[in-house]
Design a protein around this motif. Structure first.
Motif, PDB file in Angstrom:
ATOM      1  N   THR A 420      19.001   9.442   3.904  1.00 36.36           N
ATOM      2  CA  THR A 420      17.925   8.792   2.699  1.00 36.36           C
ATOM      3  C   THR A 420      17.932   9.590   1.297  1.00 36.36           C
ATOM      4  O   THR A 420      17.976   8.781   0.261  1.00 36.36           O
ATOM      5  CB  THR A 420      16.632   8.951   3.260  1.00 36.36           C
ATOM      6  N   HIS A 423      21.072   8.185  -0.272  1.00 38.97           N
ATOM      7  CA  HIS A 423      20.939   6.901  -0.542  1.00 38.97           C
ATOM      8  C   HIS A 423      20.262   6.605  -1.898  1.00 38.97           C
ATOM      9  O   HIS A 423      20.467   5.989  -2.650  1.00 38.97           O
ATOM     10  CB  HIS A 423      20.449   6.091   0.664  1.00 38.97           C
ATOM     11  N   SER A 424      19.078   7.114  -1.941  1.00 42.19           N
ATOM     12  CA  SER A 424      18.303   6.995  -3.118  1.00 42.19           C
ATOM     13  C   SER A 424      18.964   7.650  -4.425  1.00 42.19           C
ATOM     14  O   SER A 424      18.590   7.086  -5.576  1.00 42.19           O
ATOM     15  CB  SER A 424      16.862   7.948  -3.030  1.00 42.19           C
ATOM     16  N   HIS A 455      12.253   4.754  -4.541  1.00 39.70           N
ATOM     17  CA  HIS A 455      11.867   3.462  -3.573  1.00 39.70           C
ATOM     18  C   HIS A 455      11.617   3.811  -1.970  1.00 39.70           C
ATOM     19  O   HIS A 455      10.832   3.173  -1.372  1.00 39.70           O
ATOM     20  CB  HIS A 455      12.762   2.519  -3.755  1.00 39.70           C
ATOM     21  N   ASP A 456      12.301   4.881  -1.263  1.00 42.37           N
ATOM     22  CA  ASP A 456      12.242   5.124   0.073  1.00 42.37           C
ATOM     23  C   ASP A 456      11.540   6.155   0.481  1.00 42.37           C
ATOM     24  O   ASP A 456      11.342   6.682   1.687  1.00 42.37           O
ATOM     25  CB  ASP A 456      13.637   5.040   0.694  1.00 42.37           C
ATOM     26  N   LYS A 459       9.687   6.921   3.908  1.00 43.72           N
ATOM     27  CA  LYS A 459      10.307   7.318   5.134  1.00 43.72           C
ATOM     28  C   LYS A 459      10.182   8.628   5.348  1.00 43.72           C
ATOM     29  O   LYS A 459      10.482   9.013   6.650  1.00 43.72           O
ATOM     30  CB  LYS A 459      12.005   6.915   4.914  1.00 43.72           C
ATOM     31  N   HIS A 484       7.535   1.824   6.264  1.00 43.83           N
ATOM     32  CA  HIS A 484       7.685   2.763   5.430  1.00 43.83           C
ATOM     33  C   HIS A 484       7.380   2.154   3.825  1.00 43.83           C
ATOM     34  O   HIS A 484       7.030   3.165   3.051  1.00 43.83           O
ATOM     35  CB  HIS A 484       9.283   3.280   5.147  1.00 43.83           C
ATOM     36  N   VAL A 485       7.497   1.035   3.530  1.00 42.51           N
ATOM     37  CA  VAL A 485       6.853   0.587   2.249  1.00 42.51           C
ATOM     38  C   VAL A 485       5.643   0.615   2.011  1.00 42.51           C
ATOM     39  O   VAL A 485       5.067   0.802   1.120  1.00 42.51           O
ATOM     40  CB  VAL A 485       7.372  -0.979   2.112  1.00 42.51           C
ATOM     41  N   GLY A 488       4.781   4.341   1.535  1.00 37.82           N
ATOM     42  CA  GLY A 488       5.555   4.716   0.323  1.00 37.82           C
ATOM     43  C   GLY A 488       4.497   4.445  -0.855  1.00 37.82           C
ATOM     44  O   GLY A 488       4.307   5.160  -1.666  1.00 37.82           O
ATOM     45  N   HIS A 509      11.638  -4.845  -0.144  1.00 33.23           N
ATOM     46  CA  HIS A 509      12.311  -5.490   0.985  1.00 33.23           C
ATOM     47  C   HIS A 509      11.749  -6.829   1.083  1.00 33.23           C
ATOM     48  O   HIS A 509      12.033  -7.692   1.972  1.00 33.23           O
ATOM     49  CB  HIS A 509      11.949  -4.679   2.359  1.00 33.23           C
ATOM     50  N   ASP A 537      19.423  -1.888  -3.704  1.00 32.35           N
ATOM     51  CA  ASP A 537      19.162  -1.271  -2.242  1.00 32.35           C
ATOM     52  C   ASP A 537      20.361  -1.855  -1.342  1.00 32.35           C
ATOM     53  O   ASP A 537      20.576  -1.139  -0.316  1.00 32.35           O
ATOM     54  CB  ASP A 537      17.889  -1.410  -2.157  1.00 32.35           C
TER      55      ASP A 537
END
Length: 595
Positions: A420, A423-424, A455-456, A459, A484-485, A488, A509, A537
């Motif tokens: 993660t 990825h971010s 954005h993540d 998580k 997680h959204v 977050g 998402h 994403d």
């Protein structure tokens, strides 16, 4: 006109006005008197003072016991009496009500007979005909009102929403129950039963009205600020959400204004806190007086800050009103204000208008707060409308500071989920480069870049064993990951300075076709930057190796984005992102996807 003609024609068809016996007319007059009493003594229900009349219970009971002719004559007599004493009501409205009730009563009567009901008999073992007659009565009522609004040109979105229908269903269910009670009382006790029923409903009206007044009094105390007498912060947030939702649904203008008393701390330091409280009280009265002829809501937002909810008002209209109010306040003397810098009572104000792309009232608060910040920076004692160009909080220095702060935040992933974190960082890099090719303002570019980085963040709340699981996730585990959204959003909302990033964190998402999560927003309902971030994403997720997922090459990912343009992704930005990857990455990779 159709409703008028149909209702009156049905009355003359079924009334048998001149063939009623003396006993029938005595009953008609008694029933009409009860109808008029129950129409006057309506039952009020908190919290929104929804009220309904029990006159329909009398009409239904009359159908069940005495048939159609006597019932519509009861309606005729009650309407004639209403016409005589309600002279302020236009005659055509009385005629319309009469016609509408005629259609409803006759429809209910024939549906009662059609499904096995027998006039004059009470069958407690077969309630189906009674329920069907009420359903027809209720359906005709809704349909006729709909026709009236439609053909009179007064139809608007939201006239019949789920809340209104639910309340109507409850009131009509009570009507059916009470109509059966009245039917039994009339059958067993005659006029005395009718008298008991009428008294019972009138007493219920008094009790519920008293309960409503008590509820209002308690609510008023709970919702008011004890010092200024204005609404408090809690009520303001509830009212804001409600008005925001209504304005969005009805597509009406809606503004929020935040007002801050200038140099209040200096006034407090010089004159003391007790005098400062008197100043707040005095300003609260000025604000209340200023909006008394408007449909506005004034609240104490906190400390020396106040808020105005301004429905059906454009930002230009709000600016004219508040600037005029500001000048009136300047000209109003209060002891001690001659010692503050402006030597008069003054306030700074920021205005924000609800925009089409907004999905949350928090965005409106944030923009009004930004406009207020700008008003203060302009020397105070002025009113400013939110303007992207005036957003001095997100200049380059602030952007760098925010970037450093958010990079520290995502470093928490290094110990929990390296994927993660990486990825971010990659999504951040894509957003940084892609934003340069988009027609965005500087503020929008900065928001997209920061949102891509963070954005993540939700998580962090997902259990480590789920994040690092090598097998495919179960449905239960997937539901946890989807949260997680929301988590977050809560993390980001804790820092007021990052409010602009909330839509990207919460909505990246969502799908263009409305099949995403958490809200199932569709098309333009999804904020523009969230639609862009969704593509970036997804692209990185497709082109990065995961244990339970086949990694796609850049060409395969591009083909997938192209295939899903218009369903999962915004077709405009999908096309632009594909061109960006093809121009900036494919030549360098020479057909090899990154490791």
């Amino acid at each position: 006109m159709f409703i008028y003609l149909l209702g009156i024609s049905l009355y003359f068809w079924k009334s048998d006005f001149f063939s009623q016996s003396v006993e029938d007319w005595a009953l008609i007059y008694m029933l009409s008197a009860s109808v008029l009493l129950l129409s006057y003594f309506t039952i009020h229900l908190p919290p929104k003072d929804n009220s309904f009349s029990m006159d329909s219970a009398i009409y239904l009971a009359s159908i069940f016991l005495y048939g159609i002719s006597l019932t519509i004559n009861v309606l005729f007599v009650s309407i004639i009496i209403e016409l005589m004493y309600k002279k302020r009501v236009a005659p055509w409205k009385h005629v319309f009500n009469f016609s509408m009730y005629c259609i409803m009563i006759i429809g209910a009567y024939y549906s009662f007979l059609l499904f096995g009901g027998k006039v004059g008999e009470i069958n407690i073992y077969n309630l189906f005909p009674y329920m069907i007659s009420l359903l027809v009565y209720f359906s005709l009522n809704i349909f006729l009102i709909f026709l009236f609004f439609f053909f009179s040109g007064q139809m608007f979105k939201g006239t019949f929403d789920a809340g209104i229908l639910k309340e109507a269903c409850i009131s009509y269910s009570v009507t059916l129950l009470l109509s059966l009670v009245l039917t039994i009382l009339l059958n067993e006790q005659g006029f005395f039963g009718l008298f008991l029923f009428t008294v019972l409903v009138v007493l219920l009206s008094f009790v519920f009205r008293k309960f409503l007044y008590l509820y209002r009094d308690v609510s008023e105390r709970a919702n008011k600020d004890h010092l200024t007498g204005l609404y408090n912060h809690g009520f303001f947030k509830e009212a804001l959400n409600e008005h925001f939702s209504d304005a969005k649904k009805l597509q009406q203008p809606f503004c929020l204004a935040l007002l801050d008393l200038d140099d209040f701390k200096k006034y407090n330091d010089r004159n003391g806190h007790l005098q400062g409280d008197k100043l707040l009280q005095f300003f609260g009265n000025l604000l209340r007086t200023g909006i008394e002829d408007k449909n506005y809501i004034a609240a104490r937002y906190g400390g020396e800050e106040f808020a105005l909810l301004m429905p059906n008002t454009t930002k230009e209209e709000a600016h004219v009103f508040l600037d005029r109010l500001r000048k009136q306040v300047n000209d109003t003397y209060f002891p001690g204000v001659e010692h503050v810098p402006y030597r008069c009572l003054s306030f700074s104000c920021g205005i924000a208008e609800m925009e089409k792309g907004m999905y949350d009232s928090g965005e409106l608060i944030h923009k009004a707060d930004q406009a207020l910040y700008y008003a203060k920076a302009q020397g105070k004692n002025n009113v400013q409308i939110y303007n992207e160009q005036h957003n001095i909080c997100l200049d380059e220095i602030k952007f760098k500071q925010d970037l450093d702060t958010l990079e520290q935040q995502i470093k928490f992933f290094l110990s929990k989920d390296v994927y993660t974190y990486r990825h971010s960082k990659r999504v951040f890099k894509y957003a940084l480069e892609f934003s340069k090719q988009l027609d965005l303002t500087d503020h929008e570019k900065q928001t997209l870049i920061l949102g891509a980085l963070i954005h993540d963040i939700g998580k962090i709340e997902v259990p480590r064993d789920i994040l690092n699981k090598e097998e495919k996730l179960t449905s239960h585990e997937w539901e946890i990951v989807k949260k997680h959204v929301t988590w977050g959003k809560e993390i980001v909302a804790a820092e007021k300075q990052f409010d602009d990033l909330i839509p990207l964190v919460e909505l990246h998402h969502e799908r263009y076709d409305g099949k995403g999560y958490p809200y199932g927003l569709k098309g333009q309902e999804i904020p523009k930057l969230a639609r862009i971030l969704s593509i970036i994403d997804s692209f990185d997720a497709m082109t990065t190796e995961r244990p339970y997922q086949c990694t796609k090459t850049f060409e395969e990912a591009i083909a997938e984005i192209e295939r899903c343009a218009g369903t999962q992704f915004d077709p405009l930005y999908a096309k632009m992102f594909i061109e960006f990857i093809q121009t900036n990455y494919l030549p360098r990779l020479q057909g090899q996807a990154p490791s």
